[in-house]
Motif scaffolding. Structure first.
Motif, PDB file in Angstrom:
ATOM      1  N   PHE A 101       0.830  -1.202   0.000  1.00 58.93           N
ATOM      2  CA  PHE A 101       0.000   0.000   0.000  1.00 58.93           C
ATOM      3  C   PHE A 101       0.865   1.253   0.000  1.00 58.93           C
ATOM      4  N   LEU A 102       1.868   1.290   0.869  1.00 57.22           N
ATOM      5  CA  LEU A 102       2.731   2.470   0.959  1.00 57.22           C
ATOM      6  C   LEU A 102       3.541   2.695  -0.316  1.00 57.22           C
ATOM      7  N   LYS A 103       3.845   1.619  -1.043  1.00 59.36           N
ATOM      8  CA  LYS A 103       4.548   1.761  -2.316  1.00 59.36           C
ATOM      9  C   LYS A 103       3.605   2.252  -3.411  1.00 59.36           C
ATOM     10  N   ALA A 104       2.393   1.667  -3.475  1.00 58.29           N
ATOM     11  CA  ALA A 104       1.458   1.972  -4.554  1.00 58.29           C
ATOM     12  C   ALA A 104       0.762   3.316  -4.375  1.00 58.29           C
ATOM     13  N   CYS A 105       0.475   3.694  -3.158  1.00 55.21           N
ATOM     14  CA  CYS A 105      -0.252   4.932  -2.876  1.00 55.21           C
ATOM     15  C   CYS A 105       0.671   5.901  -2.148  1.00 55.21           C
ATOM     16  N   ARG A 106       1.296   6.748  -2.874  1.00 53.29           N
ATOM     17  CA  ARG A 106       2.230   7.712  -2.284  1.00 53.29           C
ATOM     18  C   ARG A 106       1.459   8.694  -1.411  1.00 53.29           C
ATOM     19  N   CYS A 107       1.962   8.927  -0.228  1.00 51.71           N
ATOM     20  CA  CYS A 107       1.344   9.843   0.736  1.00 51.71           C
ATOM     21  C   CYS A 107       2.410  10.823   1.220  1.00 51.71           C
ATOM     22  N   PRO A 108       2.836  11.764   0.370  1.00 52.66           N
ATOM     23  CA  PRO A 108       3.965  12.624   0.733  1.00 52.66           C
ATOM     24  C   PRO A 108       3.700  13.554   1.915  1.00 52.66           C
ATOM     25  N   GLN A 109       2.450  13.814   2.245  1.00 44.63           N
ATOM     26  CA  GLN A 109       2.121  14.712   3.353  1.00 44.63           C
ATOM     27  C   GLN A 109       1.711  13.965   4.623  1.00 44.63           C
ATOM     28  N   LEU A 110       1.836  12.642   4.635  1.00 44.27           N
ATOM     29  CA  LEU A 110       1.410  11.847   5.783  1.00 44.27           C
ATOM     30  C   LEU A 110       2.162  12.267   7.041  1.00 44.27           C
ATOM     31  N   GLU A 111       1.394  12.666   8.059  1.00 41.22           N
ATOM     32  CA  GLU A 111       1.979  13.125   9.319  1.00 41.22           C
ATOM     33  C   GLU A 111       1.708  12.174  10.479  1.00 41.22           C
ATOM     34  N   ARG A 112       0.556  11.519  10.444  1.00 38.67           N
ATOM     35  CA  ARG A 112       0.151  10.666  11.572  1.00 38.67           C
ATOM     36  C   ARG A 112      -0.308   9.310  11.041  1.00 38.67           C
ATOM     37  N   LEU A 113       0.199   8.250  11.669  1.00 36.79           N
ATOM     38  CA  LEU A 113      -0.142   6.877  11.283  1.00 36.79           C
ATOM     39  C   LEU A 113      -0.632   6.132  12.512  1.00 36.79           C
ATOM     40  N   PHE A 114      -1.779   5.471  12.378  1.00 32.42           N
ATOM     41  CA  PHE A 114      -2.351   4.664  13.446  1.00 32.42           C
ATOM     42  C   PHE A 114      -2.542   3.244  12.922  1.00 32.42           C
ATOM     43  N   VAL A 115      -1.970   2.286  13.622  1.00 31.79           N
ATOM     44  CA  VAL A 115      -2.105   0.877  13.235  1.00 31.79           C
ATOM     45  C   VAL A 115      -2.735   0.149  14.414  1.00 31.79           C
ATOM     46  N   GLN A 116      -3.939  -0.370  14.188  1.00 34.65           N
ATOM     47  CA  GLN A 116      -4.601  -1.169  15.224  1.00 34.65           C
ATOM     48  C   GLN A 116      -4.334  -2.637  14.906  1.00 34.65           C
ATOM     49  N   LEU A 117      -3.520  -3.246  15.744  1.00 34.33           N
ATOM     50  CA  LEU A 117      -3.159  -4.650  15.576  1.00 34.33           C
ATOM     51  C   LEU A 117      -4.268  -5.536  16.126  1.00 34.33           C
ATOM     52  N   PRO A 118      -4.274  -6.830  15.792  1.00 32.68           N
ATOM     53  CA  PRO A 118      -5.297  -7.734  16.325  1.00 32.68           C
ATOM     54  C   PRO A 118      -5.257  -7.757  17.853  1.00 32.68           C
ATOM     55  N   THR A 119      -6.410  -7.951  18.470  1.00 32.16           N
ATOM     56  CA  THR A 119      -6.479  -7.954  19.929  1.00 32.16           C
ATOM     57  C   THR A 119      -6.117  -9.297  20.541  1.00 32.16           C
ATOM     58  N   ASN A 120      -6.030 -10.341  19.732  1.00 27.91           N
ATOM     59  CA  ASN A 120      -5.685 -11.649  20.298  1.00 27.91           C
ATOM     60  C   ASN A 120      -4.313 -11.593  20.948  1.00 27.91           C
ATOM     61  N   THR A 121      -4.142 -12.345  22.007  1.00 32.56           N
ATOM     62  CA  THR A 121      -2.866 -12.300  22.729  1.00 32.56           C
ATOM     63  C   THR A 121      -2.005 -13.522  22.438  1.00 32.56           C
TER      64      THR A 121
END
Length: 166
Positions: free
Chosen positions: A29-49
Motif C-alpha cells: 500500500f505504501l509503495k502503490a499509494c504515495r502519501c507525501p504529506q502523511l503526518e500521523r499513522l495509526f495501526v490497530q493490531l489484532p487484539t488476540n494475545t
C-alpha cells in the motif's frame, strides 16, 4: 500503477492479522499509494494475545519495504502491540524511514479481566522487549518510543470508528 494521495495527512490501518502477508500488504500500500504529506499513522493490531496469525498457511513472497514516503511522518501509534516478530519489523521500518518522527506509541492490549481487575498490559510488557525496541536504529534523533498512551492526548486519531473487535 503509481497512485498518489497527496493531501492525506492521517492514515488508520485496522489489521485483522500480522502474518507475513499482512505486513506485505502494508508495504505494498505504501509503495502503490504515495502519501507525501502523511503526518500521523495509526495501526490497530489484532487484539488476540497469541501469535497464531503470524504463521503463514500459504507461502507468501516477502515484500520489501518502500524506500521513501514517510518524510513528514511525525507521530505513529500501534495499539494492541505485543512484540511479535512482524510487529517488531513494522516498528523497525517506521523508526528507520520516518526522519521527522517525534513520537512512536506502542500500546499493549488491555487484559481481558473483569473491570475491577483490569489493568493496562503495557505495564506488564517485558522489560527486555522495551529495551530491545528502544535500541532500534532511528532516522530521527528526536524520536521517542512511548509505552503509555496517557502521555499525550494527541495520540488519538482525528476520525475514529470501531468496526470489529476480535
Amino acid at each position: 500503477m503509481d497512485r498518489s494521495l497527496h493531501s492525506l495527512r492521517e492514515l488508520q490501518l485496522l489489521m485483522f492479522g500480522m502474518a507475513n502477508s499482512n505486513l506485505a500488504d502494508i508495504y505494498s500500500f505504501l509503495k502503490a499509494c504515495r502519501c507525501p504529506q502523511l503526518e500521523r499513522l495509526f495501526v490497530q493490531l489484532p487484539t488476540n494475545t497469541y501469535d497464531s496469525f503470524t504463521t503463514n498457511y500459504l507461502e507468501v513472497a516477502e515484500e520489501e519495504p518502500p524506500e521513501g514516503g514517510l518524510e513528514n511522518l511525525w507521530s505513529a501509534k500501534m495499539t494492541n502491540f505485543k512484540g511479535y516478530r512482524n510487529e517488531i519489523r513494522l516498528v523497525d521500518f517506521l523508526l528507520r524511514k520516518a526522519s521527522c518522527l517525534n513520537k512512536l506509541f506502542l500500546i499493549a492490549p488491555k487484559e481481558v479481566l473483569p473491570q475491577v481487575h483490569r489493568k493496562v498490559h503495557s505495564e506488564a510488557l517485558p522489560h527486555f522487549l522495551k529495551t530491545d525496541v528502544s535500541r532500534l536504529e532511528r532516522a530521527s534523533v528526536t524520536a521517542q518510543i512511548i509505552f503509555d498512551e496517557s502521555v499525550s492526548p494527541q495520540s488519538q486519531p482525528l476520525h475514529s470508528e470501531v468496526f470489529v473487535r476480535i
